[in-house]
Design a protein around this motif. Structure first.
Motif, PDB file in Angstrom:
ATOM      1  N   MET A 129      40.948  33.621  35.427  1.00  0.00           N
ATOM      2  CA  MET A 129      41.511  34.973  35.405  1.00  0.00           C
ATOM      3  C   MET A 129      42.181  35.238  36.742  1.00  0.00           C
ATOM      4  N   ILE A 140      40.185  42.390  38.420  1.00  0.00           N
ATOM      5  CA  ILE A 140      40.787  41.418  37.501  1.00  0.00           C
ATOM      6  C   ILE A 140      42.097  42.016  36.987  1.00  0.00           C
ATOM      7  N   PHE A 144      41.414  37.143  30.260  1.00  0.00           N
ATOM      8  CA  PHE A 144      40.517  36.014  30.525  1.00  0.00           C
ATOM      9  C   PHE A 144      41.046  34.826  29.726  1.00  0.00           C
TER      10      PHE A 144
END
Length: 500
Positions: A129, A140, A144
């Motif tokens: 990620m 993030i 993912f």
């Protein structure tokens, strides 16, 4: 607090009298020599043991944020389809961005899984990620992304590993499979690797992954089939030190003539001298059959047997290895085959036939300049009997100010023998802790450890790394499913509060 001192040159400190005497009025600010500022402020206040928590416990002033959760977050395959994330998060790697390495990068998380999975591939795995520092906090910033290990068949239990000098991740297969049934009895397909060798001979190696391209490069047979826990690759890309989480295991290295040319390396096994002051490397055969049985061959050649090596970390040219230990083992058969007993555990032998008890383990120090391997820090009870440092596993290092710390995570072998308190032992509950050790301390003991974190009930902590600003990434693996969310499944967390 900070200590600031000044030193007066020796010439000014002569006894009174004589032509070299200097009047105090002649001493100017330029004459004074400043001593290096020594920061004696503790990095954090060590927390007390706690064996009754379902949360992640940290010192005052530190906070955690969950970044990635098993089953809760969706992982995107190359074809765009999304599936719930695998669990048992283990290795973490930060791959800095080329254009902004201090604030952007890729976060790689391995999965120490061994179950069949029709959507994300059988056995082990990995997820990557993008991560970026925004408004002072790491976040993030992408989906993912799934790493597909299908190009090498599949992997089993992707455990520790490292970021190599070539920018790729080296993922260790921690598998005990020495027959096909080990895999197939769990529902894994009997995969044909197309080389005429049984499936088990193709599993249990180190696998290289390109995290930027999200693809597997190769499974490196040259590093031998072991219960691979970790691999440390030297900065010049010519030597790999390899740990083996087995009882008894062996310590190995792969040497290469050309940097990062793992296909043409030579594998060696470590043999300690009888007095423990040095050692030698035993050259192993490099045919594929021998590589699939390299531990057995090494022991028969007289390699030193170890009590389950875990993670390995280089600090100032020396390597620090977590030797996790084991309760009540029997090395008689391995000794009769030629294996030698390490100097640092000879006192743990309970009889001459190889019976041994090593319940707490230790941190070893290996010096490649003279091949000397010694016990650096022995596990055991604290003097107040309120804590126990036991069975070290994941380790890493970090520097804050003028101090370097070895950061050690436990993965206790049992809930007895003082490793948890009486109530947790009665309930058969596992609790693991994270410690910092100031590496400037000579001859450290457990009393020198600073307890930084206590994992939620049932969990171990692993994959500890530090981002450029000193923030910590840590995986909370296999917590009790009865814990409240978020720690009822494996998680990757960000810990903030360190001052770099």
């Amino acid at each position: 607090m900070k200590k600031l001192a000044f030193l007066i040159p020796a010439m000014l400190m002569l006894s009174c009298g004589g032509k070299n005497q200097q009047d105090e009025s002649q001493i100017t600010e330029d004459t004074l020599v400043k001593e290096e500022i020594v920061d004696t402020t503790p990095l954090f206040n060590s927390i007390a043991s706690n064996f009754n928590s379902t949360d992640l416990l940290l010192p005052e002033g530190f906070t955690y944020t969950v970044l990635f959760r098993e089953k809760h977050d969706l992982v995107t395959r190359a074809d765009g389809q999304k599936f719930p994330a695998k669990g048992k998060h283990d290795l973490s790697v930060f791959i800095p961005s080329e254009d902004d390495p201090e604030n952007k990068g890729i976060l790689y998380i391995s999965h120490e899984t061994n179950e069949p999975h029709a959507d994300l591939g059988d056995g082990g795995g990995a997820t990557v990620m993008d991560i970026e520092k925004i408004d002072g906090h790491w976040k993030i910033t992408s989906e993912f992304h799934h790493i597909d290990f299908g190009s090498v068949g599949f992997t089993d239990r992707n455990c520790g590993g490292s970021l190599g000098p070539n920018g790729n991740v080296f993922s260790c297969e921690e598998t005990w499979g020495y027959d096909n049934e080990y895999f197939t009895k769990r529902g894994l397909k009997e995969y044909d690797f197309g080389n005429g060798r049984p499936m088990w001979q193709n599993m249990g190696y180190v696998v290289e992954v390109d995290p930027r391209e999200r693809k597997v490069v190769k499974r490196h047979l040259t590093m031998g089939k072991l219960v691979h826990e970790d691999v440390a690759i030297t900065a010049d890309g010519k030597t790999c030190y390899i740990t083996d989480d087995y009882d008894p295991g062996v310590f190995m290295k792969l040497e290469m003539e050309q940097a990062n040319d793992f296909d043409h390396g030579q594998l060696y096994a470590y043999k300690q001298s009888e007095d423990g002051q040095s050692g030698e490397w035993l050259k192993l055969p490099m045919d594929t059959t021998s590589l699939a049985n390299c531990r057995k061959i090494a022991v028969e050649m007289g390699a030193t047997m170890i009590v389950r090596h875990e993670w390995i970390e280089e600090i100032n040219g020396k390597y620090y290895i977590s030797e996790t230990g084991k309760d009540y083992m029997d090395w008689d058969a391995s000794i009769s085959r030629g294996g030698t007993i390490p100097y640092w555990v000879k006192n743990s032998l309970t009889d001459e036939n190889g019976q041994m008890d090593d319940p707490f383990g230790r941190i070893l120090e290996f010096d490649p300049s003279n091949n000397k391997m010694v016990s650096y820090l022995e596990g055991g009870m604290f003097s107040d009997s309120l804590g126990c440092f036991s069975n070290p596993d994941c380790n890493t290092s970090v520097s804050f100010g003028n101090k370097t710390y070895l950061v050690i995570s436990e993965d206790i072998n049992g809930y007895d023998r003082g490793r948890v308190d009486a109530l947790a032992e009665e309930d058969r509950q596992y609790y693991n802790e994270v410690y910092f050790l100031d590496m400037s301390i000579e001859n450290p003991t457990v009393e020198d450890l600073l307890r930084f974190a206590i994992a939620p009930k049932g969990a171990e902590t692993t994959g500890v790394i530090f981002l450029p600003d000193g923030s910590m990434i840590m995986n909370v693996q296999h917590p009790s499913p009865r814990n409240p969310a978020p720690f009822n499944v494996s998680c990757t967390v960000l810990i903030e509060g360190f001052k770099k």
